[in-house]
Design a protein around this motif. Structure first.
Motif, mmCIF file in Angstrom:
data_model
loop_
_atom_site.group_PDB
_atom_site.id
_atom_site.type_symbol
_atom_site.label_atom_id
_atom_site.label_comp_id
_atom_site.label_asym_id
_atom_site.label_seq_id
_atom_site.Cartn_x
_atom_site.Cartn_y
_atom_site.Cartn_z
ATOM 1 N N GLU A 353 0.841 -1.198 0.000
ATOM 2 C CA GLU A 353 0.000 0.000 0.000
ATOM 3 C C GLU A 353 0.873 1.243 0.000
ATOM 4 N N GLN A 354 0.413 2.297 -0.688
ATOM 5 C CA GLN A 354 1.179 3.534 -0.809
ATOM 6 C C GLN A 354 0.988 4.417 0.421
ATOM 7 N N ILE A 355 1.913 5.318 0.646
ATOM 8 C CA ILE A 355 1.829 6.276 1.747
ATOM 9 C C ILE A 355 0.594 7.164 1.529
ATOM 10 N N GLY A 356 -0.153 7.407 2.617
ATOM 11 C CA GLY A 356 -1.380 8.207 2.540
ATOM 12 C C GLY A 356 -2.625 7.381 2.339
ATOM 13 N N SER A 357 -2.472 6.058 2.093
ATOM 14 C CA SER A 357 -3.644 5.197 1.892
ATOM 15 C C SER A 357 -4.427 5.075 3.191
ATOM 16 N N SER A 358 -5.767 5.045 3.030
ATOM 17 C CA SER A 358 -6.638 4.849 4.185
ATOM 18 C C SER A 358 -6.683 3.361 4.530
ATOM 19 N N ILE A 359 -6.412 3.062 5.813
ATOM 20 C CA ILE A 359 -6.420 1.666 6.262
ATOM 21 C C ILE A 359 -7.787 1.285 6.811
ATOM 22 N N GLY A 360 -8.464 2.196 7.437
ATOM 23 C CA GLY A 360 -9.789 1.940 8.014
ATOM 24 C C GLY A 360 -10.198 3.118 8.867
ATOM 25 N N THR A 361 -11.469 3.130 9.318
ATOM 26 C CA THR A 361 -11.988 4.233 10.126
ATOM 27 C C THR A 361 -12.489 3.690 11.456
ATOM 28 N N LEU A 362 -12.000 4.266 12.530
ATOM 29 C CA LEU A 362 -12.454 3.938 13.876
ATOM 30 C C LEU A 362 -13.647 4.845 14.189
ATOM 31 N N ILE A 363 -14.801 4.234 14.416
ATOM 32 C CA ILE A 363 -16.023 5.016 14.670
ATOM 33 C C ILE A 363 -16.448 4.757 16.110
ATOM 34 N N ALA A 364 -16.142 5.706 16.984
ATOM 35 C CA ALA A 364 -16.577 5.613 18.378
ATOM 36 C C ALA A 364 -17.957 6.255 18.514
ATOM 37 N N HIS A 365 -18.606 6.003 19.651
ATOM 38 C CA HIS A 365 -19.972 6.495 19.862
ATOM 39 C C HIS A 365 -20.038 7.231 21.186
ATOM 40 N N ASP A 366 -20.946 8.208 21.227
ATOM 41 C CA ASP A 366 -21.231 8.929 22.465
ATOM 42 C C ASP A 366 -22.739 8.978 22.604
ATOM 43 N N MET A 367 -23.273 8.505 23.730
ATOM 44 C CA MET A 367 -24.720 8.399 23.890
ATOM 45 C C MET A 367 -25.376 9.730 24.210
ATOM 46 N N ASP A 368 -24.576 10.788 24.373
ATOM 47 C CA ASP A 368 -25.181 12.104 24.570
ATOM 48 C C ASP A 368 -25.852 12.564 23.278
ATOM 49 N N GLU A 369 -26.634 13.648 23.370
ATOM 50 C CA GLU A 369 -27.454 14.094 22.239
ATOM 51 C C GLU A 369 -26.589 14.425 21.035
ATOM 52 N N GLU A 370 -27.016 13.916 19.867
ATOM 53 C CA GLU A 370 -26.271 14.135 18.642
ATOM 54 C C GLU A 370 -26.291 15.608 18.250
ATOM 55 N N ASN A 371 -25.230 15.994 17.513
ATOM 56 C CA ASN A 371 -25.128 17.340 16.955
ATOM 57 C C ASN A 371 -25.102 18.422 18.043
ATOM 58 N N THR A 372 -24.596 18.053 19.204
ATOM 59 C CA THR A 372 -24.352 19.028 20.261
ATOM 60 C C THR A 372 -22.896 18.898 20.691
ATOM 61 N N VAL A 373 -22.425 19.881 21.470
ATOM 62 C CA VAL A 373 -21.041 19.849 21.913
ATOM 63 C C VAL A 373 -20.775 18.645 22.806
ATOM 64 N N ASN A 374 -21.838 18.094 23.415
ATOM 65 C CA ASN A 374 -21.652 16.948 24.307
ATOM 66 C C ASN A 374 -21.249 15.679 23.557
ATOM 67 N N SER A 375 -21.538 15.607 22.255
ATOM 68 C CA SER A 375 -21.278 14.377 21.514
ATOM 69 C C SER A 375 -20.214 14.537 20.434
ATOM 70 N N VAL A 376 -19.525 15.698 20.396
ATOM 71 C CA VAL A 376 -18.439 15.886 19.421
ATOM 72 C C VAL A 376 -17.204 15.149 19.927
ATOM 73 N N LEU A 377 -16.642 14.241 19.104
ATOM 74 C CA LEU A 377 -15.505 13.410 19.506
ATOM 75 C C LEU A 377 -14.249 13.818 18.735
ATOM 76 N N GLU A 378 -13.091 13.726 19.455
ATOM 77 C CA GLU A 378 -11.796 14.026 18.856
ATOM 78 C C GLU A 378 -10.876 12.814 19.039
ATOM 79 N N TYR A 379 -10.136 12.444 17.973
ATOM 80 C CA TYR A 379 -9.295 11.253 17.974
ATOM 81 C C TYR A 379 -7.812 11.681 17.994
ATOM 82 N N ARG A 380 -6.990 10.886 18.751
ATOM 83 C CA ARG A 380 -5.536 11.158 18.804
ATOM 84 C C ARG A 380 -4.795 9.838 19.013
#
Length: 832
Positions: A353-380
């Motif tokens: 695979e070439q550099i920059g290729s997408s390997i997969g997406t980690l999709i975490a969940h937050d049970m707080d109300e969607e589309n509010t600041v309580n459910s915005v997630l940041e990955y590191r």
């Protein structure tokens, strides 16, 4: 016995004999307990019954509740001398005794019951001359809010005392709609559906009703009635749904907490809460003042909103109005940390695979109300294990969670697997998710069959489609359960018609050879099959499939007797409807797979128009065809084996008949109502329409119209309006009062054109209000039949005299007047 009593006895006996009471056993008989029914209000001296005495009894005695009304004659004749009144006494209980000549009781006393039957002699009367009431707007329709009541002294068990209430007037009456209704039996007044919806104290604060009551169930012309007025005050409705309520989840306030209130229009209502679908827990309650409380802490992640209903009922448990909708929204707080999609998320990536290729997406969940600041997630990305050949081989996009290759292509010999730790956080919480990245080697190994020849297999040609006939197997040395080691099989030779297919077992890579289309001995009875095994992933450059990835198989198909097969299921032909008998109109063809001869026959030839040559399949007409009777003629053709198993099959033969111009024009209907008012004041015209039964062009029919007799051209004129309609017009006004039959010649535009002559009846008649008037009988001023006949005979006599004079004068002329007279008679045949 006095003279007066004797005279009364004679009168009663006469009445007794004329009314039929003398019939033994029906209106007279021995002394025994009896019950009689007598209508109130009857004339006096009505005989009821005659008791007969057995010796030594010679007379009778009457006692009990006679009220001076009932008497008995010595000969046993029981009668009443005054009218009865049920309202004074409904039942008279009497006793009759039989006495001997000395006045001693010989028999009895025997009880005699007189039931007074009611007649309608009392009118109903309202208890009050007028009534006052009130109602809230939006009250439930059909729920009584007041009653009116009337009484009637007649028997309530009979129609005489059966009262019917009716609203006969509502003031004001808006848009002719009744807002109030009354139960015709109970007098209960309630709102109609329109009243429940439209009553408004601002528009009309009060209404007045006039209510009537009738006896006799309201069904008799001789019933009595009474009326009263009802004044109704309209009050504002306070039974209204409250505004939606918002409650923060996980509140720490002491419970219960009052959140809103509902209130019925009148005191004394019983409140309750109801839900359409009962939730696992229902954290609300209501008290009898209408206050609604939340009784338990709320959890938005369990239920984000509640909808329930407040109900008000009366003391009998019946709803007072429609339920009110209560809406409660649970406000979110940030009380849930992010959640990983699983304990371990696994991704795969190939070595190249070439550099920059997408390997997969980690999709975490937050049970707080969607589309509010309580459910915005940041990955590191916080850790990579192992760190060979270096750290930082991967990166994670901040808000998407996509894992990408950051530094260089991976090599499985450096590390077959990497474990990543990703921190996922919202504004208050953080969670660590674990990702495993497996390095997949490239596809550098080809599939190899376990054997190159799978031998011979014999199958009948009627083997069921979908049957598995063979299992084949190849193996691949690439990493198991990857695109490099998965094997797909296909037939490369020996199955040009695609009668076989191969399914692969995803676990074992076994191939199952199945019948996809029916086998056919007559087409190919031996198939030399070549299989090819391949990977869905492309081979790396420099590696190619070879003979090890191929295998052979010999399929032998055996014959089975099959029914004849038509070359097509629907045969179509088109001929003109006027073809001669015996004309070939089409042909069908079928073949027998085994090569047997075929015999053809027809089925469903309901009109007997066709025949088929049993050997050639040619179809001929045997009768005159008629497109107007059936434009598309459909029959079935049967092909049957000659010999063998005599199997047969069917196909459809559709014969389309094209039109010829063989139907003359005609009137579209029978015109019987065409008329002109007589005398005609000015020339007029009438419209008529023509048609015919032939097929019309897309432009529609095109008819031409003309008078059918030249002698009428001085009186009538025909002119076309369009292709189907024409005017018949008068040229003058001097017509007689009678029916004229006008011949009309109509021609069509077919090839060849056809012409038809029709008779159009036109009546000249006296009109009344624009309608033809025909008297039904003798009217004043109109002569009778006899007089009309005399007038007619006199008229004929005068005409005869005139003709005789004219004939004598013609004789005297030398011929010119004779010719001129003839021409004059030709040009005026229709004038009076």
């Amino acid at each position: 016995m006095t003279m007066r009593a004797r005279l009364l006895g004679v009168c009663l006996l006469a009445l007794y004999l004329t009314t039929g009471y003398g019939q033994e056993g029906k209106f007279s008989g021995p002394l025994k307990p009896m019950t009689f029914s007598v209508f109130e209000g009857q004339e006096p001296s009505q005989i009821i019954f005659q008791f007969k005495a057995d010796p030594p009894a010679v007379t009778f005695k009457l006692t009990g509740e006679t009220d001076g009304i009932f008497q008995i004659q010595p000969d046993g004749l029981l009668y009443h001398n005054r009218s009865l009144d049920r309202e004074i006494r409904a039942v008279h209980r009497l006793q009759v005794s039989a006495l001997d000549a000395q006045g001693n009781t010989v028999e009895g006393p025997v009880p005699i019951t007189i039931e007074v039957k009611d007649i309608n002699d009392n009118r109903p009367v309202f208890v009050q001359p007028d009534y006052e009431g009130s109602v809230r707007q939006n009250s439930r329709p059909g729920k009584p809010f007041m009653y009116v009541n009337a009484t009637d002294l007649d028997d309530p068990a009979t129609p005489n005392g059966q009262l019917v209430y009716e609203i006969i007037m509502q003031l004001p009456k808006v848009n002719d709609v009744m807002y109030f209704q009354i139960n015709n039996k109970t007098g209960a007044i309630s709102l109609t559906l329109e009243g429940s919806r439209e009553l408004d104290p601002v528009k009309n604060p009060s209404y007045k009703l006039v209510v009537s009551v009738k006896d006799m169930g309201g069904q008799n012309d001789h019933s009595f009635s009474d009326s009263t007025s009802v004044n109704i005050l309209v009050k504002e409705n306070i039974w209204k749904a409250p505004e939606p309520v918002e409650i923060a989840e996980n509140s720490t306030s002491p419970l219960p907490v009052r959140i809103t209130q509902v209130q019925w229009n009148e005191p004394g209502a019983h409140y309750s809460l109801e839900v359409k679908e009962k939730p696992p827990r229902f954290p609300f309650s209501i008290d009898q003042e209408g206050y609604i409380y939340v009784t338990q802490p709320l959890d938005r992640e369990e239920t984000d909103a509640y909808v329930f209903y407040a109900v008000a009922k009366d003391e009998y448990g019946k709803p007072l109005a429609f339920p009110l909708r209560i809406s409660v929204k649970v406000k979110d707080v940030n009380d849930n940390p992010p959640v990983c999609p699983s304990a371990l998320t696994v991704f795969e990536v190939q070595e190249n695979e070439q550099i920059g290729s997408s390997i997969g997406t980690l999709i975490a969940h937050d049970m707080d109300e969607e589309n509010t600041v309580n459910s915005v997630l940041e990955y590191r990305l916080v850790d990579q294990t192992p760190t060979v050949p270096r750290d930082g081989l991967f990166l994670v996009e901040d808000y998407l969670g996509t894992v990408k290759l950051a530094e260089q292509s991976l090599r499985k010999r450096d590390a077959p697997q990497y474990n990543l730790t990703v921190e996922v956080s919202d504004k208050d919480f953080k969670t660590f998710c674990h990702v495993q990245v497996n390095i997949i080697d490239i596809n550098d190994q080809i599939p190899i069959f376990e054997k190159s020849d799978y031998g011979n297999l014999t199958l009948a040609e009627d083997t069921a489609v979908g049957s598995t006939i063979l299992t084949i197997q190849a193996t691949d040395a690439d990493e198991p359960h990857t695109g490099s080691s998965k094997i797909l099989y296909r037939v490369t030779q020996g199955d040009s018609e695609g009668r076989l297919e191969i399914d692969t077992d995803p676990q074992t890579n076994a191939g199952y050879v199945k019948v996809k289309k029916p086998l056919d001995f007559e087409t190919v009875h031996v198939h030399n099959i070549v299989f090819q095994a391949e990977n869905p992933e492309p081979l790396v450059p420099g590696v190619q499939y070879n003979a090890s990835s191929a295998a052979t198989f010999r399929l032998i198909v055996t014959d089975v007797d099959e029914a004849p097969q038509f070359l097509q299921q629907v045969f179509q032909a088109k001929v003109s409807e006027n073809v001669a008998r015996g004309t070939k109109v089409g042909n069908v063809t079928a073949k027998d797979p085994e090569g047997l001869d075929i015999s053809y026959s027809l089925r469903g030839d309901k009109r007997g128009w066709l025949k088929i040559d049993p050997i050639t399949g040619e179809i001929f007409s045997v009768a005159l065809l008629d497109r107007e009777a059936e434009s598309l003629y459909q029959v079935q053709v049967v092909a049957t084996e000659v010999g063998g198993s005599s199997l047969s099959s069917t196909a459809q033969f559709h014969l389309t008949l094209t039109d010829v111009n063989d139907s003359p024009p005609r009137l579209v209907k029978e015109y019987t109502g065409l008329f002109f008012c007589h005398p005609l004041k000015a020339p007029g015209s009438l419209i008529f329409e023509a048609t015919d039964d032939d097929k019309q062009s897309f432009l529609g029919p095109r008819f031409t119209f003309a008078l059918g007799s030249e002698s009428l051209q001085s009186d009538w004129e025909v002119s076309g309006i369009n292709g189907t309609h024409a005017h018949l017009s008068t040229k003058h006004t001097n017509f007689e009062e009678r029916v004229y039959y006008i011949p009309i010649r109509i021609s069509d535009s077919g090839l060849p054109p056809l012409e038809g002559t029709v008779s159009l009846p036109v009546t000249f008649c006296k009109c009344v209000e624009g309608t033809c008037f025909q008297p039904a009988g003798h009217l004043p001023g109109i002569p009778t039949v006899g007089l009309a006949v005399g007038i007619l005979l006199t008229t004929f006599l005068v005409i005869g005299i005139i003709l005789a004079v004219v004939f004598i004068r013609i004789k005297r002329n030398k011929g010119q007047n004779n010719a001129g007279s003839a021409r004059a008679s030709e040009v005026k045949p229709l004038r009076s």
